[in-house]
Motif scaffolding. Sequence first.
Motif, PDB file in Angstrom:
ATOM      1  N   LYS B  32     -24.136  -1.707 -20.000  1.00 40.92           N
ATOM      2  CA  LYS B  32     -23.196  -0.940 -18.849  1.00 40.92           C
ATOM      3  C   LYS B  32     -22.110  -0.332 -18.622  1.00 40.92           C
ATOM      4  N   ASN B  33     -21.896   0.514 -17.443  1.00 37.24           N
ATOM      5  CA  ASN B  33     -20.955   1.250 -17.334  1.00 37.24           C
ATOM      6  C   ASN B  33     -20.451  -0.319 -16.556  1.00 37.24           C
ATOM      7  N   VAL B  34     -19.227  -0.086 -16.491  1.00 36.33           N
ATOM      8  CA  VAL B  34     -17.935  -1.141 -15.701  1.00 36.33           C
ATOM      9  C   VAL B  34     -16.941  -0.563 -15.184  1.00 36.33           C
ATOM     10  N   VAL B  35     -17.030  -0.168 -14.075  1.00 35.48           N
ATOM     11  CA  VAL B  35     -15.313  -0.206 -13.606  1.00 35.48           C
ATOM     12  C   VAL B  35     -14.319  -1.675 -13.405  1.00 35.48           C
ATOM     13  N   LEU B  36     -13.768  -2.266 -13.883  1.00 30.93           N
ATOM     14  CA  LEU B  36     -12.639  -3.370 -13.692  1.00 30.93           C
ATOM     15  C   LEU B  36     -11.207  -2.986 -12.576  1.00 30.93           C
ATOM     16  N   VAL B  37     -11.298  -3.486 -11.230  1.00 28.81           N
ATOM     17  CA  VAL B  37     -10.422  -3.177 -10.571  1.00 28.81           C
ATOM     18  C   VAL B  37      -9.162  -4.632 -10.778  1.00 28.81           C
ATOM     19  N   GLU B  38      -8.068  -4.019 -10.583  1.00 29.22           N
ATOM     20  CA  GLU B  38      -6.925  -5.846 -11.181  1.00 29.22           C
ATOM     21  C   GLU B  38      -5.885  -5.963 -10.375  1.00 29.22           C
ATOM     22  N   LYS B  39      -5.618  -5.749  -9.251  1.00 26.88           N
ATOM     23  CA  LYS B  39      -4.376  -5.742  -8.648  1.00 26.88           C
ATOM     24  C   LYS B  39      -2.937  -5.937  -8.953  1.00 26.88           C
ATOM     25  N   GLN B  78     -14.232   0.975 -17.433  1.00 23.51           N
ATOM     26  CA  GLN B  78     -12.606   1.475 -17.122  1.00 23.51           C
ATOM     27  C   GLN B  78     -12.389   0.552 -16.471  1.00 23.51           C
ATOM     28  N   VAL B  79     -11.383   0.121 -16.667  1.00 28.29           N
ATOM     29  CA  VAL B  79      -9.593  -0.750 -16.526  1.00 28.29           C
ATOM     30  C   VAL B  79      -8.699   0.186 -15.150  1.00 28.29           C
ATOM     31  N   TYR B  80      -8.443  -0.687 -14.141  1.00 27.72           N
ATOM     32  CA  TYR B  80      -7.388  -0.202 -12.963  1.00 27.72           C
ATOM     33  C   TYR B  80      -7.295  -1.479 -12.713  1.00 27.72           C
ATOM     34  N   THR B  81      -5.569  -1.111 -13.169  1.00 29.63           N
ATOM     35  CA  THR B  81      -4.511  -2.605 -12.824  1.00 29.63           C
ATOM     36  C   THR B  81      -3.773  -1.806 -11.719  1.00 29.63           C
ATOM     37  N   LEU B  82      -2.729  -3.067 -10.935  1.00 32.94           N
ATOM     38  CA  LEU B  82      -2.187  -3.130  -9.912  1.00 32.94           C
ATOM     39  C   LEU B  82      -3.720  -1.220  -8.248  1.00 32.94           C
ATOM     40  N   ALA B  83      -4.289  -2.267  -8.769  1.00 28.87           N
ATOM     41  CA  ALA B  83      -5.413  -1.576  -7.482  1.00 28.87           C
ATOM     42  C   ALA B  83      -6.078  -2.978  -7.096  1.00 28.87           C
ATOM     43  N   GLU B  84      -6.610  -2.174  -5.455  1.00 30.22           N
ATOM     44  CA  GLU B  84      -7.289  -2.978  -5.187  1.00 30.22           C
ATOM     45  C   GLU B  84      -8.447  -2.313  -3.598  1.00 30.22           C
ATOM     46  N   VAL B  85      -9.488  -3.011  -3.865  1.00 35.07           N
ATOM     47  CA  VAL B  85     -10.099  -2.611  -2.993  1.00 35.07           C
ATOM     48  C   VAL B  85      -9.895  -2.738  -1.773  1.00 35.07           C
ATOM     49  N   THR B  86      -9.917  -1.679  -0.982  1.00 33.82           N
ATOM     50  CA  THR B  86      -9.488  -1.539  -0.002  1.00 33.82           C
ATOM     51  C   THR B  86     -11.676  -1.546   0.937  1.00 33.82           C
ATOM     52  N   GLY B  87     -11.633  -0.534   0.511  1.00 33.32           N
ATOM     53  CA  GLY B  87     -13.085  -0.817   1.971  1.00 33.32           C
ATOM     54  C   GLY B  87     -14.329  -0.786   0.978  1.00 33.32           C
ATOM     55  N   ILE B  88     -15.320  -1.139   1.335  1.00 36.63           N
ATOM     56  CA  ILE B  88     -16.790  -0.769   0.789  1.00 36.63           C
ATOM     57  C   ILE B  88     -18.095   0.089   1.897  1.00 36.63           C
ATOM     58  N   GLU B  89     -18.534   0.717   1.213  1.00 34.60           N
ATOM     59  CA  GLU B  89     -19.393   1.028   2.020  1.00 34.60           C
ATOM     60  C   GLU B  89     -20.561   1.894   1.454  1.00 34.60           C
ATOM     61  N   GLY B  90     -22.132   1.918   2.015  1.00 34.08           N
ATOM     62  CA  GLY B  90     -22.978   1.742   1.334  1.00 34.08           C
ATOM     63  C   GLY B  90     -24.055   0.013   1.211  1.00 34.08           C
ATOM     64  N   ARG B  91     -25.058   0.637   0.655  1.00 37.16           N
ATOM     65  CA  ARG B  91     -25.793  -1.022   0.350  1.00 37.16           C
ATOM     66  C   ARG B  91     -25.575  -0.663  -1.392  1.00 37.16           C
ATOM     67  N   LYS B  92     -27.047  -2.012  -1.726  1.00 37.82           N
ATOM     68  CA  LYS B  92     -27.483  -2.771  -2.919  1.00 37.82           C
ATOM     69  C   LYS B  92     -28.163  -1.331  -3.471  1.00 37.82           C
ATOM     70  N   GLY B  93     -27.450  -1.083  -4.601  1.00 40.64           N
ATOM     71  CA  GLY B  93     -27.923   0.187  -5.201  1.00 40.64           C
ATOM     72  C   GLY B  93     -27.112   1.078  -5.075  1.00 40.64           C
TER      73      GLY B  93
END
Lengths: 211, 427, 747
Positions: B32-39, B78-93
């Motif tokens: 699976k393709n993954v994006v990993l976000v780390e603050k 794909q890794v993002y460091t110094l990164a924080e999720v600020t908002g999530i929209e949409g739905r499952k899938g």
Amino acid sequence: MSDMNQQMAARYKNNFLKEVEAQVEMGEWVKMCMQCGVCAGSCPTNFHPGWEHPPQEIFMMIRAGKREEVLTSPSMWMCTSCYNCYVRCPRKLPITHIMHGLAEYAYQLGVAPKFQPTQHLSKTFWDNCTKTGRVNEVKLTQTLYFRDGLMAGIKQGLAMKDVALGLVKAKRLNLMEALGFGHKCKDIKGIHAMLAKARELEAKRKGRQPA
Amino acid sequence: MTSVVATNQTILVVGGGIAGMTAALEAAETGKNVVLVEKNPYLGGRTAQLYRYFPKMCHPTCGLEINLRRLKANPRIQVYTLAEVTGIEGRKGDYTVNVRLTPRYVNDNCTACGECGKAVEAEVSDAFNYNLGKVKVAYLPHAMAYPQRYVLDPSIVGTPDAERAKAACKYGAVDLDQKEETVSLRAGAIVWATGWQPYDAEKITPYRYGEFPNVITNVEFERLADPHGPTGGKILRPSDGREAKNIAFIQCAGSRDENHLRHCSRFCCMGSLKQTHYVQEAYGDEGKSTIYYIDIRAIDRFEDFYAKVKANPNVSFVKSKVARISQDKDGNPVCWGVDTEGYKRYATTHDLVVLAVGMEPSVKGVDIPAEVMADSSGFIMADPQNAGIFGAGCATNALDVNRAVQSATAAALRAIQVVNKVARAEG
Amino acid sequence: MADMKTAAYICKGCELGTRLDAAALVKTATKEGKMHLVREHDFLCSAEGVAMIQNDIDNEGVTHAAICACSRRAKTEAFNFPTTAISRGNLREGVIWVRPDTDEARETTQEMAEDYVRMACAEVKAMTQPKGNPNTGGVKTLLVVGGGISGMTAALEAARAGYKVVLVEKTGALGGWTAKLHKRIPTREPFKSPEDNGIADLIAQIEADANIKVYLNATLAKTAGAPGRFKVDIAVESGPTATEDVGAIVQATGFTPYDMNKLPHLGGGQANVVDQAGLEALARAANGGPIKRADGKEVKSVVFVQCAGQRDTTGEHLQYCSGHCCNTSIKQAMYFKDGNPDIDTVVLYTDLRTPGNGEDFYRSAQNKGVIFSKGAVSRVESAGGGCKVKFKDLILNEETEAEADLVVLATGMVPTSGPDLDALAEATRVAEGGDEAAKEQVIQLRSKSVLNLEYRQGPDIPQFKHGFNDSHFICFPYETRRTAIYAAGPVRRPMDTAQAVEDATGAAMKAIQAMENAGLGRAAHPRAGDLSFPTARLEGCTQCKRCTVECPFGAIDEDERRFPLFNESRCRRCGTCMGACPVRVISFENYSVNTVGAQIKAVDIPDEFSEKPRILILACENDAYPALDMAAMNRYEYSAFVRAIPVRCLGSVNTIWITDALNSGFDGVMLMGCKHGEEYQCHFVKGSELGRYRMSKVYDTLKGMNLEEQRLMDLEVAITDIETLPQRINDYAAKIVEMGMSPFKGL
């Protein structure tokens, strides 16, 4: 309820715990203790003699059904109402209230230790205060000082005389109270009626014979 | 690691500690393709800050090395460091997620040669060492930091140090023009693995943390014991740098306490038992540890470990929650309380007190989507109705590393179920 | 290899260009490394540098590249050329960062760098780029063994991800122990009361799922094959044996309660004493009404004895804690209290263990009037119409007793994990000598087998401690020593139902992943994605069986001619077989006796009067090599006399490397591997242990060569030994200098 034979109730049964829940102020919290001991450690009187059983141990004794040992213990009379234990308790047990509740219950049953100074003070204060609705400081002091005899009373009185004179000067103490004068409630009868009603309600709630 | 094109079949993992890394790797190694976000500027989270693990006394960096190797070898993450999720929209899938990227001021050209660190002069508190020491304003957070790139502290911008760092870098890696930006990503499923933070010990006022220098926390003690920590692995008192040989461990510092954390944090008993080993390792028979506890929760096969520690004559156990701590004239902390096994009062002087502070979910108070339910302690609870966002690791419960990894592995499958369904629907 | 085109790239960045004589390195690569193409670059990992290499691959036909720059652990993504064989000459962390920048050091530092260039060239020429195991199986059906809550969860979760599942349950119904629970420990807020056990719903979901095929009254008669191509014979009671093709296996065979009859002092065997399972049966029989004892008497008082036969220090009973029993007793006390608050319920514990939100459950029980007492129980006797429990109340510090109509013993879990393979191997060995008792024991042990694997190394998963199938890895709890076979639930580790659900979901994840990777010919953890696999030149094989015996993962069987039969998809690519092989016929495409041997031979050995000894380091790539790297990052210096080669595991070290090194004039050899034994840290479980055992034999060889024992040094190294490792290297180098040069120089 004063039948001490009840303490024969088997060990580690609910009987005494239930009795405490019914009869003791905030007694329903006793079962919530997890024996961490922070109450005992937080108690400012803990390192003084007299605390035979710290609160958490009293709670365990209640759960173990040690009725006589608990009710005749001087421990709960040691509480100075500083509320440290209550504030610190990780289970939020109102330990201060439970201690007073246990003391009160033991007193009601007539099994509280005799000549316990806290008990003497409480009793004296209560009797004094409820008489007129206001405390008669001079008589209260007299009763306390002279408890152990004339000479002891005079000695203690002399030791405190500077404090007393200061209070008189500041008009915080009225020596005429010794003769029955001084402040009183306006409606003494009303106070007495209120207290009687309160007793009645308490007796009803706790299923006791009205005093 | 290469650039992954995020689609509604991508799994977003929020948090790059051991749980987040595990979830990301398990999913990516399943194709699976993954994006990993780390603050943080590096992966590994709080496990990277531990000296050893219980019960094997092995080193967290050993597992981190394997996980990093898996990560470096896997083009699907794909890794993002110094990164924080600020908002999530949409739905499952079909989620759209906004991620705020904070500048590192160092780009991919960095070779970690360290010249910028040598060139700058100013220092800041070393967050990796729980602020027990200082780092230069151009620093590599720790020896195994990944990405293996330096970080410039934001305070450097506009100072002469910024120019020094830039001048020192032969590879054009120092980029002071980097600006905070927000990127928008698509994802079919989200694994929320934001971990935990140590409970703020200052709130437990009778323990005087923050006031008495020789009262520290369990996470700080890990750094003291670590040879790569601020004391080079020497267990020294913060007040005077003297060797701390007689150490008190206070359990349930915050945990199992309705005034603080109502839950049991699970790991702290084992953590303190482990830390008695550090004392033994450092000082032999001169090192004495005392554990003040309510119940020792050495669950399942960890009992073996507890039994071993109990057999050590240099470790004693007192069944008591310490009521308060005072400090004597020499700066020694004194623990006051009552041993509840038979009512024995104590006022015991130690060189150092370690508070076994509990776990507070990092998700507590964070603006996570409404459908991610939280329990009374603030931990994420799986919501069977939602099933598009999944908790993993210590965001879901007070867990030790082993169980956090288990939880993350399970979360990876739950996320895969969603993206596989999307793939089938679109396939 | 006619079409091999080699190239070497010398980086001059990170001060390599100023600290080293790059032109000399180019010359070394060209003349001695015999590389077809040699280039230098100021900043090789830059986009431009990488593009240069890519261009050579694309347009110059470079198939093999030696990148002489930084450590293989650095800039891994930049130097990623999937179709090209790559070696990394570690000039930065391996040379200039561990050497002082002084005029005196310059010569030895340059020698070091030149050797690493020679080694990188030699290695890459001995490599081929792995293409993946061709012997794959593409079966994507998961086999779940055990139909309790763990097994059912694993089956459902895998099915939800789109995989087919075969579920085998030995009894006549799904549900396992959980189905026998009146209720279960709460899993959700507010954690105050027992929950429905949820089994009926799970069974309904399984029955409704067309992807899940259930065999009841069934056991595994035989499991043959390998990940992606297992063939399983399923023996069904009163029916023909079925055969299924599966790709991976989740073993969720659960537990049995510890036999309380072994606890007579706690009343085990007495009429009014039950274990927790027994209490569940009584509660189910009561069906919400008053709980009655076997004799029909309504229970008015009950005492729960925690840790009965658990946390035992005498060696007679279970040493571990089963984790769930405190919460279970709390739950069971609530069965009584929720029905009738007047029933006396006492829980006697020594440490109450209710982690996480279990604390709320504990509080709730207290609130319901359950009495908890820290007490150590010494005896349970029958008294009157019930029991008398004698114990020490640890809070009140007195010996005391409590009477109860019923006593419940929290006896703990015994895993159903099959026979202990070590015991079985030993019994088999003895039985082969004709011992009748041993033969009987073999039959008896074999009858306990769960999986009946047709593996050379035994029929089940090796156990860890106390019979559980746990990995004992903190970071990798699911790893077992049988690829694509994962344990879940209480067979792996003691746990409650909520944890079992989580555990089974994770195990299903790993099993799915294993099937996917087996299908692609890739390795499973920890060398996930590795496409290399071992091959053997059987014509050279002496059938010594060392590889089949030593493989930590049971990957190698023996064929009918008694040659090793590799099952590549069971293999974890640790190379232990390669290390074990005395005739050196086993190799991987990119890691072989030759890839390392060529490096050893490539090192330039100065003559015996040079005062420049050479020390070979063979370092585990998982821990020791990173430790060396990090020492370099901290600029801890160490001797210029060492030449380090990373190995996949100490288990892969073939003794020929050591004898070759010493024969060719190396003055000392250091082996650096992970801790072994009970607290092993080896990522291949047994690799470092086997490697060490093998090395202990080399000392005899040294004696034969008339060399001092100290010429070989075996170090246990952890990844954190960053400061100490350089010191240990220097100490060893000093010792070698003191000992004098090897007499084998220039022979």
